[in-house]
Motif scaffolding. Structure first.
Motif, PDB file in Angstrom:
ATOM      1  N   ASP A  54       0.838  -1.200   0.000  1.00 47.23           N
ATOM      2  CA  ASP A  54       0.000   0.000   0.000  1.00 47.23           C
ATOM      3  C   ASP A  54       0.874   1.252   0.000  1.00 47.23           C
ATOM      4  N   ARG A  55       1.962   1.194   0.786  1.00 45.91           N
ATOM      5  CA  ARG A  55       2.852   2.353   0.889  1.00 45.91           C
ATOM      6  C   ARG A  55       3.662   2.553  -0.385  1.00 45.91           C
ATOM      7  N   TRP A  56       4.011   1.448  -1.058  1.00 45.29           N
ATOM      8  CA  TRP A  56       4.867   1.549  -2.239  1.00 45.29           C
ATOM      9  C   TRP A  56       4.082   1.518  -3.552  1.00 45.29           C
ATOM     10  N   HIS A  57       2.773   1.513  -3.471  1.00 47.53           N
ATOM     11  CA  HIS A  57       1.948   1.393  -4.677  1.00 47.53           C
ATOM     12  C   HIS A  57       2.291   2.480  -5.703  1.00 47.53           C
ATOM     13  N   GLY A  58       2.624   2.035  -6.909  1.00 47.65           N
ATOM     14  CA  GLY A  58       2.941   2.961  -7.996  1.00 47.65           C
ATOM     15  C   GLY A  58       4.348   3.517  -7.960  1.00 47.65           C
TER      16      GLY A  58
ATOM     17  N   GLY B 204      10.444  -2.709 -11.553  1.00 44.62           N
ATOM     18  CA  GLY B 204       9.260  -1.952 -11.938  1.00 44.62           C
ATOM     19  C   GLY B 204       8.535  -1.399 -10.723  1.00 44.62           C
ATOM     20  N   ALA B 205       7.493  -0.647 -10.968  1.00 36.81           N
ATOM     21  CA  ALA B 205       6.726  -0.052  -9.878  1.00 36.81           C
ATOM     22  C   ALA B 205       5.961  -1.118  -9.111  1.00 36.81           C
ATOM     23  N   ALA B 206       5.824  -0.892  -7.813  1.00 33.82           N
ATOM     24  CA  ALA B 206       5.054  -1.809  -6.972  1.00 33.82           C
ATOM     25  C   ALA B 206       3.563  -1.658  -7.283  1.00 33.82           C
ATOM     26  N   TRP B 207       2.818  -2.721  -7.009  1.00 33.36           N
ATOM     27  CA  TRP B 207       1.376  -2.680  -7.278  1.00 33.36           C
ATOM     28  C   TRP B 207       0.670  -3.474  -6.186  1.00 33.36           C
TER      29      TRP B 207
END
Length: 354
Positions: free
Chosen positions: A64-68, A82-85
Protein backbone atom coordinates in the motif's frame (compact mmCIF):
# COMPACT_ATOMS: atom_id res chain seq x y z
CA UNK A 1 37.53 -69.13 -16.99
CA UNK A 2 34.82 -66.46 -16.62
CA UNK A 3 35.60 -63.14 -18.21
CA UNK A 4 34.88 -59.81 -16.53
CA UNK A 5 32.17 -59.07 -19.10
CA UNK A 6 30.45 -62.38 -18.37
CA UNK A 7 30.60 -61.71 -14.63
CA UNK A 8 29.04 -58.23 -14.99
CA UNK A 9 26.36 -59.62 -17.31
CA UNK A 10 25.59 -62.38 -14.79
CA UNK A 11 25.27 -59.89 -11.93
CA UNK A 12 23.05 -57.53 -13.92
CA UNK A 13 20.97 -60.09 -15.76
CA UNK A 14 20.66 -63.14 -13.56
CA UNK A 15 22.26 -64.49 -10.42
CA UNK A 16 22.19 -61.71 -7.84
CA UNK A 17 20.26 -58.63 -8.90
CA UNK A 18 17.54 -59.62 -11.32
CA UNK A 19 15.12 -61.58 -9.10
CA UNK A 20 14.80 -58.72 -6.60
CA UNK A 21 14.63 -56.13 -9.36
CA UNK A 22 11.92 -58.01 -11.22
CA UNK A 23 9.96 -58.47 -7.99
CA UNK A 24 10.01 -54.73 -7.35
CA UNK A 25 8.94 -53.85 -10.88
CA UNK A 26 6.41 -56.59 -11.55
CA UNK A 27 4.48 -56.39 -8.28
CA UNK A 28 2.73 -53.59 -6.41
CA UNK A 29 3.99 -54.36 -2.92
CA UNK A 30 4.38 -51.11 -0.94
CA UNK A 31 7.76 -50.50 0.64
CA UNK A 32 8.37 -49.53 4.24
CA UNK A 33 9.98 -46.06 4.38
CA UNK A 34 13.31 -45.48 6.10
CA UNK A 35 11.57 -43.40 8.78
CA UNK A 36 7.97 -43.49 10.05
CA UNK A 37 5.82 -41.19 7.91
CA UNK A 38 2.31 -39.91 8.45
CA UNK A 39 1.53 -39.32 4.76
CA UNK A 40 0.94 -42.41 2.60
CA UNK A 41 -0.13 -40.66 -0.59
CA UNK A 42 0.11 -37.26 -2.30
CA UNK A 43 -2.10 -35.02 -4.43
CA UNK A 44 -0.10 -32.20 -6.04
CA UNK A 45 -2.34 -29.43 -7.41
CA UNK A 46 -0.01 -27.45 -9.67
CA UNK A 47 -1.31 -24.10 -10.94
CA UNK A 48 0.73 -23.67 -14.12
CA UNK A 49 1.79 -20.17 -15.10
CA UNK A 50 2.93 -18.71 -11.81
CA UNK A 51 0.22 -17.83 -9.26
CA UNK A 52 0.69 -14.33 -7.85
CA UNK A 53 1.37 -14.97 -4.16
CA UNK A 54 0.46 -11.44 -3.02
CA UNK A 55 -3.07 -11.92 -4.40
CA UNK A 56 -3.72 -15.35 -2.90
CA UNK A 57 -2.04 -16.54 0.31
CA UNK A 58 0.74 -14.03 1.00
CA UNK A 59 -0.54 -10.55 1.98
CA UNK A 60 1.98 -7.69 1.75
CA UNK A 61 0.62 -4.62 3.62
CA UNK A 62 3.72 -2.59 2.67
CA UNK A 63 2.57 -2.64 -0.95
CA UNK A 64 0.00 0.00 0.00
CA UNK A 65 2.85 2.35 0.89
CA UNK A 66 4.87 1.55 -2.24
CA UNK A 67 1.95 1.39 -4.68
CA UNK A 68 2.94 2.96 -8.00
CA UNK A 69 6.52 3.61 -6.86
CA UNK A 70 9.79 1.96 -7.80
CA UNK A 71 10.96 -0.39 -5.04
CA UNK A 72 14.58 0.31 -3.97
CA UNK A 73 15.86 -3.24 -4.45
CA UNK A 74 19.49 -3.68 -5.54
CA UNK A 75 20.13 -6.34 -8.18
CA UNK A 76 23.41 -7.71 -9.42
CA UNK A 77 22.52 -6.31 -12.83
CA UNK A 78 21.73 -2.84 -14.12
CA UNK A 79 18.07 -3.78 -14.56
CA UNK A 80 15.66 -1.66 -12.54
CA UNK A 81 12.67 -2.95 -10.62
CA UNK A 82 9.26 -1.95 -11.94
CA UNK A 83 6.73 -0.05 -9.88
CA UNK A 84 5.05 -1.81 -6.97
CA UNK A 85 1.38 -2.68 -7.28
CA UNK A 86 -0.86 -3.47 -4.33
CA UNK A 87 -3.26 -6.36 -4.57
CA UNK A 88 -6.78 -5.47 -5.75
CA UNK A 89 -8.13 -8.16 -3.40
CA UNK A 90 -8.84 -8.03 0.32
CA UNK A 91 -7.38 -10.45 2.85
CA UNK A 92 -9.08 -11.78 5.96
CA UNK A 93 -8.07 -14.02 8.86
CA UNK A 94 -9.85 -17.37 9.03
CA UNK A 95 -10.30 -20.25 11.46
CA UNK A 96 -8.63 -20.84 14.80
CA UNK A 97 -5.24 -20.53 13.12
CA UNK A 98 -5.97 -16.99 11.95
CA UNK A 99 -4.26 -17.58 8.60
CA UNK A 100 -4.87 -14.69 6.23
CA UNK A 101 -6.41 -15.71 2.90
CA UNK A 102 -7.47 -13.67 -0.11
CA UNK A 103 -11.17 -13.09 -0.71
CA UNK A 104 -10.74 -15.12 -3.90
CA UNK A 105 -10.49 -18.32 -1.82
CA UNK A 106 -13.78 -18.00 0.01
CA UNK A 107 -14.54 -21.75 0.04
CA UNK A 108 -10.96 -22.95 0.55
CA UNK A 109 -10.60 -20.47 3.43
CA UNK A 110 -13.34 -22.38 5.25
CA UNK A 111 -10.85 -25.30 5.44
CA UNK A 112 -7.98 -23.10 6.60
CA UNK A 113 -7.32 -25.04 9.81
CA UNK A 114 -6.46 -28.06 7.66
CA UNK A 115 -3.85 -26.00 5.76
CA UNK A 116 -0.18 -25.22 6.29
CA UNK A 117 0.76 -22.11 4.31
CA UNK A 118 4.44 -21.81 3.38
CA UNK A 119 5.44 -18.25 2.48
CA UNK A 120 9.22 -18.68 2.31
CA UNK A 121 9.55 -20.23 -1.16
CA UNK A 122 11.83 -18.42 -3.59
CA UNK A 123 13.77 -19.03 -6.77
CA UNK A 124 16.42 -17.34 -8.87
CA UNK A 125 15.03 -18.63 -12.18
CA UNK A 126 13.08 -15.93 -14.09
CA UNK A 127 11.52 -17.95 -16.94
CA UNK A 128 8.55 -20.31 -17.07
CA UNK A 129 10.04 -23.56 -18.42
CA UNK A 130 13.08 -23.78 -16.12
CA UNK A 131 10.93 -22.63 -13.19
CA UNK A 132 8.45 -25.43 -13.89
CA UNK A 133 11.31 -27.93 -13.86
CA UNK A 134 12.75 -26.43 -10.68
CA UNK A 135 9.43 -26.73 -8.85
CA UNK A 136 8.56 -30.22 -10.10
CA UNK A 137 12.01 -31.81 -10.42
CA UNK A 138 14.18 -29.82 -8.01
CA UNK A 139 16.47 -28.44 -10.70
CA UNK A 140 16.03 -26.17 -13.71
CA UNK A 141 17.35 -28.82 -16.11
CA UNK A 142 15.68 -31.85 -17.66
CA UNK A 143 17.83 -34.42 -15.92
CA UNK A 144 16.28 -34.93 -12.50
CA UNK A 145 13.40 -37.22 -11.43
CA UNK A 146 10.08 -35.53 -10.76
CA UNK A 147 8.41 -35.23 -7.37
CA UNK A 148 6.04 -38.12 -8.05
CA UNK A 149 8.81 -40.34 -9.40
CA UNK A 150 10.78 -39.97 -6.16
CA UNK A 151 7.70 -40.76 -4.05
CA UNK A 152 6.87 -43.91 -5.99
CA UNK A 153 10.53 -44.94 -6.02
CA UNK A 154 10.62 -44.64 -2.23
CA UNK A 155 7.20 -46.07 -1.36
CA UNK A 156 6.15 -48.30 -4.26
CA UNK A 157 2.51 -48.83 -5.21
CA UNK A 158 -0.59 -50.14 -3.45
CA UNK A 159 -2.45 -51.24 -6.60
CA UNK A 160 -1.29 -53.80 -9.15
CA UNK A 161 -3.85 -52.70 -11.77
CA UNK A 162 -3.06 -48.97 -11.90
CA UNK A 163 0.11 -46.86 -12.19
CA UNK A 164 1.57 -45.63 -8.93
CA UNK A 165 1.88 -42.10 -10.39
CA UNK A 166 -1.01 -40.57 -12.38
CA UNK A 167 -1.11 -37.14 -14.05
CA UNK A 168 -4.28 -35.18 -14.95
CA UNK A 169 -4.11 -32.01 -17.07
CA UNK A 170 -6.73 -29.28 -17.53
CA UNK A 171 -5.92 -26.87 -20.34
CA UNK A 172 -2.90 -26.94 -22.66
CA UNK A 173 0.17 -28.96 -21.68
CA UNK A 174 2.71 -26.97 -19.66
CA UNK A 175 5.71 -25.45 -21.43
CA UNK A 176 8.25 -27.96 -20.12
CA UNK A 177 6.08 -30.84 -21.35
CA UNK A 178 6.16 -34.38 -20.01
CA UNK A 179 9.55 -33.77 -18.37
CA UNK A 180 7.51 -32.39 -15.45
CA UNK A 181 6.44 -35.94 -14.58
CA UNK A 182 9.42 -37.80 -15.98
CA UNK A 183 11.57 -40.30 -14.06
CA UNK A 184 14.92 -38.68 -14.89
CA UNK A 185 17.66 -41.18 -14.12
CA UNK A 186 15.30 -43.48 -12.18
CA UNK A 187 13.86 -46.57 -13.92
CA UNK A 188 11.09 -45.53 -16.29
CA UNK A 189 8.54 -47.55 -14.30
CA UNK A 190 8.42 -44.41 -12.10
CA UNK A 191 7.28 -42.20 -14.98
CA UNK A 192 3.94 -40.46 -14.41
CA UNK A 193 1.12 -41.78 -16.61
CA UNK A 194 -1.26 -39.18 -18.02
CA UNK A 195 -4.97 -39.95 -17.70
CA UNK A 196 -7.66 -37.94 -19.51
CA UNK A 197 -10.91 -36.93 -17.83
CA UNK A 198 -12.80 -36.93 -21.14
CA UNK A 199 -12.66 -39.19 -24.18
CA UNK A 200 -10.32 -42.17 -24.07
CA UNK A 201 -8.81 -42.20 -20.52
CA UNK A 202 -5.39 -43.44 -21.66
CA UNK A 203 -4.25 -43.21 -25.26
CA UNK A 204 -3.70 -46.49 -27.13
CA UNK A 205 -5.07 -48.57 -24.23
CA UNK A 206 -7.88 -50.11 -26.27
CA UNK A 207 -7.38 -53.17 -28.45
CA UNK A 208 -7.04 -52.54 -32.19
CA UNK A 209 -10.17 -52.86 -34.28
CA UNK A 210 -11.13 -56.52 -34.71
CA UNK A 211 -8.97 -57.79 -31.84
CA UNK A 212 -10.33 -59.11 -28.53
CA UNK A 213 -8.85 -59.74 -25.09
CA UNK A 214 -7.67 -63.25 -25.97
CA UNK A 215 -5.87 -61.91 -29.06
CA UNK A 216 -4.13 -59.25 -26.99
CA UNK A 217 -3.11 -61.84 -24.38
CA UNK A 218 -1.46 -64.05 -27.02
CA UNK A 219 0.46 -61.07 -28.45
CA UNK A 220 1.69 -60.01 -25.02
CA UNK A 221 2.74 -63.56 -24.10
CA UNK A 222 4.84 -63.80 -27.25
CA UNK A 223 6.29 -60.34 -26.70
CA UNK A 224 7.15 -61.19 -23.11
CA UNK A 225 9.00 -64.34 -24.21
CA UNK A 226 11.10 -62.25 -26.62
CA UNK A 227 11.77 -59.54 -24.05
CA UNK A 228 12.78 -62.07 -21.39
CA UNK A 229 15.22 -63.64 -23.81
CA UNK A 230 16.78 -60.26 -24.48
CA UNK A 231 16.82 -59.46 -20.75
CA UNK A 232 18.74 -62.66 -20.01
CA UNK A 233 21.22 -61.74 -22.74
CA UNK A 234 21.91 -58.07 -21.98
CA UNK A 235 20.62 -57.53 -18.42
CA UNK A 236 19.14 -54.07 -19.09
CA UNK A 237 16.70 -53.13 -16.26
CA UNK A 238 14.65 -51.08 -18.73
CA UNK A 239 13.61 -54.35 -20.39
CA UNK A 240 12.14 -55.43 -17.05
CA UNK A 241 10.26 -52.14 -16.97
CA UNK A 242 8.99 -52.72 -20.49
CA UNK A 243 7.67 -56.18 -19.55
CA UNK A 244 5.92 -54.88 -16.43
CA UNK A 245 4.40 -51.89 -18.24
CA UNK A 246 2.93 -54.05 -21.01
CA UNK A 247 1.33 -56.24 -18.35
CA UNK A 248 0.07 -53.20 -16.42
CA UNK A 249 -1.50 -51.78 -19.60
CA UNK A 250 -3.32 -55.09 -20.12
CA UNK A 251 -4.77 -54.96 -16.60
CA UNK A 252 -5.65 -51.28 -17.01
CA UNK A 253 -7.96 -52.14 -19.89
CA UNK A 254 -10.35 -53.46 -17.23
CA UNK A 255 -9.65 -51.12 -14.30
CA UNK A 256 -9.34 -47.66 -15.92
CA UNK A 257 -12.62 -47.10 -17.83
CA UNK A 258 -14.79 -47.75 -14.75
CA UNK A 259 -12.51 -45.70 -12.51
CA UNK A 260 -12.63 -42.65 -14.80
CA UNK A 261 -16.43 -42.69 -15.13
CA UNK A 262 -17.49 -40.04 -12.59
CA UNK A 263 -21.15 -40.36 -13.64
CA UNK A 264 -21.26 -43.15 -11.05
CA UNK A 265 -20.84 -40.56 -8.29
CA UNK A 266 -23.97 -39.35 -6.42
CA UNK A 267 -25.40 -36.02 -7.58
CA UNK A 268 -24.51 -34.21 -4.29
CA UNK A 269 -20.84 -35.18 -4.75
CA UNK A 270 -20.78 -33.88 -8.33
CA UNK A 271 -22.42 -30.66 -7.17
CA UNK A 272 -19.92 -30.22 -4.32
CA UNK A 273 -16.99 -30.37 -6.75
CA UNK A 274 -18.76 -28.53 -9.57
CA UNK A 275 -17.95 -31.56 -11.73
CA UNK A 276 -19.74 -32.49 -14.96
CA UNK A 277 -19.31 -36.00 -16.40
CA UNK A 278 -17.65 -35.87 -19.82
CA UNK A 279 -15.91 -32.53 -19.23
CA UNK A 280 -12.15 -32.04 -19.22
CA UNK A 281 -11.96 -29.69 -16.24
CA UNK A 282 -10.05 -29.03 -13.06
CA UNK A 283 -13.20 -29.85 -11.06
CA UNK A 284 -13.50 -33.27 -12.72
CA UNK A 285 -9.81 -33.89 -12.12
CA UNK A 286 -10.11 -33.11 -8.40
CA UNK A 287 -12.88 -35.68 -8.09
CA UNK A 288 -10.86 -38.19 -10.11
CA UNK A 289 -7.88 -37.58 -7.81
CA UNK A 290 -9.94 -38.72 -4.83
CA UNK A 291 -11.16 -41.80 -6.74
CA UNK A 292 -7.58 -42.66 -7.73
CA UNK A 293 -6.36 -42.41 -4.14
CA UNK A 294 -9.12 -44.73 -2.99
CA UNK A 295 -7.87 -47.30 -5.51
CA UNK A 296 -4.34 -47.21 -4.10
CA UNK A 297 -2.61 -44.77 -6.48
CA UNK A 298 0.31 -43.30 -4.55
CA UNK A 299 0.81 -39.94 -6.27
CA UNK A 300 -1.72 -37.91 -8.28
CA UNK A 301 -0.67 -34.65 -9.92
CA UNK A 302 -3.07 -32.11 -11.41
CA UNK A 303 -1.70 -29.50 -13.82
CA UNK A 304 -4.11 -26.58 -14.33
CA UNK A 305 -3.06 -24.20 -17.10
CA UNK A 306 -3.80 -20.47 -17.26
CA UNK A 307 -2.33 -18.75 -14.18
CA UNK A 308 -0.04 -16.33 -16.05
CA UNK A 309 -1.50 -12.82 -15.92
CA UNK A 310 0.39 -9.87 -17.35
CA UNK A 311 -0.07 -7.54 -20.29
CA UNK A 312 -0.52 -3.97 -21.37
CA UNK A 313 -3.28 -3.47 -18.80
CA UNK A 314 -1.78 -5.42 -15.92
CA UNK A 315 -4.26 -4.40 -13.22
CA UNK A 316 -7.31 -5.42 -15.27
CA UNK A 317 -5.48 -8.55 -16.40
CA UNK A 318 -4.75 -9.63 -12.83
CA UNK A 319 -8.18 -8.82 -11.44
CA UNK A 320 -10.13 -10.42 -14.28
CA UNK A 321 -7.82 -13.39 -14.80
CA UNK A 322 -7.52 -14.37 -11.16
CA UNK A 323 -11.24 -13.93 -10.55
CA UNK A 324 -11.97 -16.23 -13.49
CA UNK A 325 -9.46 -18.90 -12.44
CA UNK A 326 -10.59 -18.89 -8.83
CA UNK A 327 -14.19 -19.39 -9.96
CA UNK A 328 -12.92 -22.60 -11.61
CA UNK A 329 -10.72 -23.87 -8.78
CA UNK A 330 -11.81 -22.61 -5.34
CA UNK A 331 -14.91 -24.84 -5.14
CA UNK A 332 -13.27 -28.14 -6.21
CA UNK A 333 -10.20 -27.62 -3.99
CA UNK A 334 -12.42 -27.05 -0.94
CA UNK A 335 -14.61 -30.02 -1.92
CA UNK A 336 -11.55 -32.26 -2.26
CA UNK A 337 -10.29 -31.35 1.21
CA UNK A 338 -13.72 -31.91 2.78
CA UNK A 339 -14.25 -35.15 0.87
CA UNK A 340 -10.88 -36.58 1.91
CA UNK A 341 -11.60 -35.65 5.52
CA UNK A 342 -15.07 -37.24 5.45
CA UNK A 343 -13.64 -40.48 4.03
CA UNK A 344 -10.82 -40.67 6.57
CA UNK A 345 -8.13 -40.08 3.93
CA UNK A 346 -6.96 -36.59 4.89
CA UNK A 347 -5.09 -37.83 7.97
CA UNK A 348 -2.52 -39.64 5.81
CA UNK A 349 -2.75 -37.75 2.51
CA UNK A 350 -0.54 -34.78 1.69
CA UNK A 351 -2.39 -32.27 -0.52
CA UNK A 352 -0.04 -29.69 -2.06
CA UNK A 353 -1.35 -26.55 -3.81
CA UNK A 354 1.26 -24.36 -5.43
Amino acid sequence: MTTRRQTIRSLAGGGLLLPGLLSEMMHANPRAPHFPAKAKRVIFLFMTGGVCHVDTFDPKPSLDRWHGKEIPIHHNTERKTGAAWRSPFKFKKHGQSGIEVSELFEKTAACVDDLCVIRSMKADVPNHEPSLLLMNCGEARQVRPSFGSWVTYGLGSENADLPAYVVLVSGPLAGAGTSLWGPGFLPSVHQGVQFRSSGEPVLFLRNPEGHGTADRRRVLDTLRTLNEAQLADVGDPEISTRISQYELAFRMQESVPELMDISREPAPVLEAYGATPGDSSFANNCLLARRLLEKGVRFVQLFDWGWDFHGTRAAEDIRGGLTRKMAQTDKPVAALIRDLRARGLLDDTLVVWG
